[in-house]
Design an enzyme around this catalytic site. Sequence first.
Site, PDB file in Angstrom:
ATOM      1  CE  LYS A  89      20.159 -45.819 -38.737  1.00 36.40           C
ATOM      2  NZ  LYS A  89      19.131 -46.438 -37.912  1.00 36.40           N
ATOM      3  N   GLY A 189      13.959 -40.997 -20.078  1.00 42.13           N
ATOM      4  CA  GLY A 189      13.480 -40.587 -21.397  1.00 42.13           C
ATOM      5  C   GLY A 189      12.059 -41.057 -21.617  1.00 42.13           C
ATOM      6  N   GLY A 191       9.918 -40.227 -24.239  1.00 45.67           N
ATOM      7  CA  GLY A 191       9.519 -39.817 -25.583  1.00 45.67           C
ATOM      8  C   GLY A 191       8.533 -40.823 -26.138  1.00 45.67           C
TER       9      GLY A 191
HETATM   10  P1  NAD Z   1      12.194 -39.732 -28.668  1.00 44.65           P
HETATM   11  O1  NAD Z   1      13.054 -38.645 -29.211  1.00 44.65           O
HETATM   12  O2  NAD Z   1      10.730 -39.697 -28.927  1.00 44.65           O
HETATM   13  O3  NAD Z   1      12.376 -39.815 -27.072  1.00 44.65           O
HETATM   14  C1  NAD Z   1      13.586 -39.661 -26.435  1.00 44.65           C
HETATM   15  C2  NAD Z   1      13.304 -38.865 -25.160  1.00 44.65           C
HETATM   16  O4  NAD Z   1      14.513 -38.801 -24.410  1.00 44.65           O
HETATM   17  C3  NAD Z   1      12.858 -37.441 -25.424  1.00 44.65           C
HETATM   18  O5  NAD Z   1      11.683 -37.151 -24.675  1.00 44.65           O
HETATM   19  C4  NAD Z   1      14.038 -36.598 -24.951  1.00 44.65           C
HETATM   20  O6  NAD Z   1      13.656 -35.359 -24.411  1.00 44.65           O
HETATM   21  C5  NAD Z   1      14.619 -37.489 -23.882  1.00 44.65           C
HETATM   22  N1  NAD Z   1      16.031 -37.219 -23.566  1.00 44.65           N
HETATM   23  C6  NAD Z   1      17.024 -36.797 -24.384  1.00 44.65           C
HETATM   24  N2  NAD Z   1      18.160 -36.661 -23.693  1.00 44.65           N
HETATM   25  C7  NAD Z   1      17.892 -37.030 -22.411  1.00 44.65           C
HETATM   26  C8  NAD Z   1      18.661 -37.106 -21.235  1.00 44.65           C
HETATM   27  N3  NAD Z   1      19.945 -36.778 -21.209  1.00 44.65           N
HETATM   28  N4  NAD Z   1      18.054 -37.548 -20.103  1.00 44.65           N
HETATM   29  C9  NAD Z   1      16.747 -37.867 -20.110  1.00 44.65           C
HETATM   30  N5  NAD Z   1      15.963 -37.798 -21.205  1.00 44.65           N
HETATM   31  C10 NAD Z   1      16.533 -37.365 -22.340  1.00 44.65           C
HETATM   32  O7  NAD Z   1      12.843 -41.093 -29.159  1.00 44.65           O
HETATM   33  P2  NAD Z   1      12.198 -42.542 -29.183  1.00 44.65           P
HETATM   34  O8  NAD Z   1      11.690 -42.820 -30.548  1.00 44.65           O
HETATM   35  O9  NAD Z   1      11.313 -42.711 -28.002  1.00 44.65           O
HETATM   36  O10 NAD Z   1      13.511 -43.433 -29.006  1.00 44.65           O
HETATM   37  C11 NAD Z   1      14.166 -43.534 -27.749  1.00 44.65           C
HETATM   38  C12 NAD Z   1      15.437 -44.362 -27.919  1.00 44.65           C
HETATM   39  O11 NAD Z   1      15.098 -45.654 -28.425  1.00 44.65           O
HETATM   40  C13 NAD Z   1      16.470 -43.800 -28.894  1.00 44.65           C
HETATM   41  O12 NAD Z   1      17.756 -44.148 -28.433  1.00 44.65           O
HETATM   42  C14 NAD Z   1      16.176 -44.561 -30.183  1.00 44.65           C
HETATM   43  O13 NAD Z   1      17.327 -44.633 -31.010  1.00 44.65           O
HETATM   44  C15 NAD Z   1      15.806 -45.924 -29.629  1.00 44.65           C
HETATM   45  N6  NAD Z   1      14.949 -46.720 -30.516  1.00 44.65           N
HETATM   46  C16 NAD Z   1      13.736 -46.239 -30.897  1.00 44.65           C
HETATM   47  C17 NAD Z   1      12.924 -47.020 -31.722  1.00 44.65           C
HETATM   48  C18 NAD Z   1      11.554 -46.550 -32.150  1.00 44.65           C
HETATM   49  O14 NAD Z   1      10.747 -47.376 -32.613  1.00 44.65           O
HETATM   50  N7  NAD Z   1      11.220 -45.283 -31.986  1.00 44.65           N
HETATM   51  C19 NAD Z   1      13.365 -48.276 -32.160  1.00 44.65           C
HETATM   52  C20 NAD Z   1      14.609 -48.748 -31.730  1.00 44.65           C
HETATM   53  C21 NAD Z   1      15.391 -47.947 -30.904  1.00 44.65           C
END
Ligand code: NAD
Length: 363
Positions: A89, A189, A191
């Site tokens: 990383k 969440g 997202g």
């Molecule tokens: P993203 O930023 O698109 O979505 C995260 C969502 O969580 C956002 O809509 C944000 O507004 C919301 N959020 C933030 N703080 C919050 C809170 N306190 N309460 C409720 N909602 C809240 O991110 P993502 O790509 O969907 O990833 C989500 C999680 O999964 C992260 O922890 C990321 O590290 C992990 N992850 C993602 C991937 C990937 O392929 N994108 C892979 C492995 C792990």
Amino acid sequence: MVETKVLTETSVFGQVAEYQHEQVVFCHDHETGLRAIIGIHNTVLGPALGGTRMWHYTSEAEALNDVLRLSRGMTYKAAISGLNLGGGKAVIIGDAKTMKTEALLRKFGRFVQNLNGKYITAEDVNMTTKDMEYIRMETKHVSGLPESMGGSGDPSPVTAYGTYMGMKAAAKKAFGSDSLQGKRIAVQGVGHVGTYLLEYLQKEGAQLVLTDYYEDRALQAGARFSAKVVGLDEIYDQEVDIYSPCALGATLNDDTLRRLKCQVVAGCANNQLADENVHGPALVKQGIIYAPDFLINAGGLINVCSEVQGGNRQSVMTQTERIYDITTQVLAKAEQEGSHPQAAATRQAEERIAAIGKVKSTY
Ligand code: NAD
């Protein structure tokens, strides 16, 4: 991150030794203001792959700790998923809004190139596809590029599929059936990954509750998936069967654990356990089945791996589907050993690294 133990060491080499990293590279460039750290945790299984994050860390120690924890987590994620990748990383210290320039990113790319493929970078927090294009101008050791550039594209749908598989395996253990029909599921969440996950859950006929930091996003998802929308803090108090953390890390902590009423926790967020040695066993005590985060959110890494080592969408989805079986194995192993699932998953990853390390010990 796999482990949230409190570090006892404060010196740089002390921390590196405690986490057992192979190499840590400090990158500095006066002209562009670049200050970055590349953490290469373990390359027994293959090149260290993991994204680059840009963050306004409050101290250099915080940046170092973040890169060490995150790169170590990547080692375990790759190992347990059966990938031939190591863990790495990178972090760039600074405000992404004001400090990120083409020159800074390309300078960082040259540091990555100097590692000759031992570290392969990708997108992470505060990095965009455009930023990766700049880094790509200086090094070929970049993954997760858009499909238009020959890359594997957005990993989120694959991450969601793996999370869904892990959730079903945990449901089977808790309820005797992996059907999510009629199950009450709280998603924290909505997202990128959360939204794709909701699609799978809705298709299965789950009853959904959700929340998001952005109210408009939550309301939109609520309407689209016929879900009840609740406030940010209310999500922990819901009478549900499954809680799915898909936003932030450390949401399983002293405050929230006593409020959870679910029987399963399965979500995509990284580092869900505030302290794995405390909250992993606490979940077991409460009778909650926990699907280890780094195992069930590995779909995105499996997707990126296909870009580096070959594969297509079909092989990626097939490999991601295996998260179901691996989760089943890990949950059984934890029960047999009297440990907790996160610890059992970590051990399974370590065992694979040790076994393959021996295979590679002769030419
Ligand atoms: P993203 O930023 O698109 O979505 C995260 C969502 O969580 C956002 O809509 C944000 O507004 C919301 N959020 C933030 N703080 C919050 C809170 N306190 N309460 C409720 N909602 C809240 O991110 P993502 O790509 O969907 O990833 C989500 C999680 O999964 C992260 O922890 C990321 O590290 C992990 N992850 C993602 C991937 C990937 O392929 N994108 C892979 C492995 C792990």
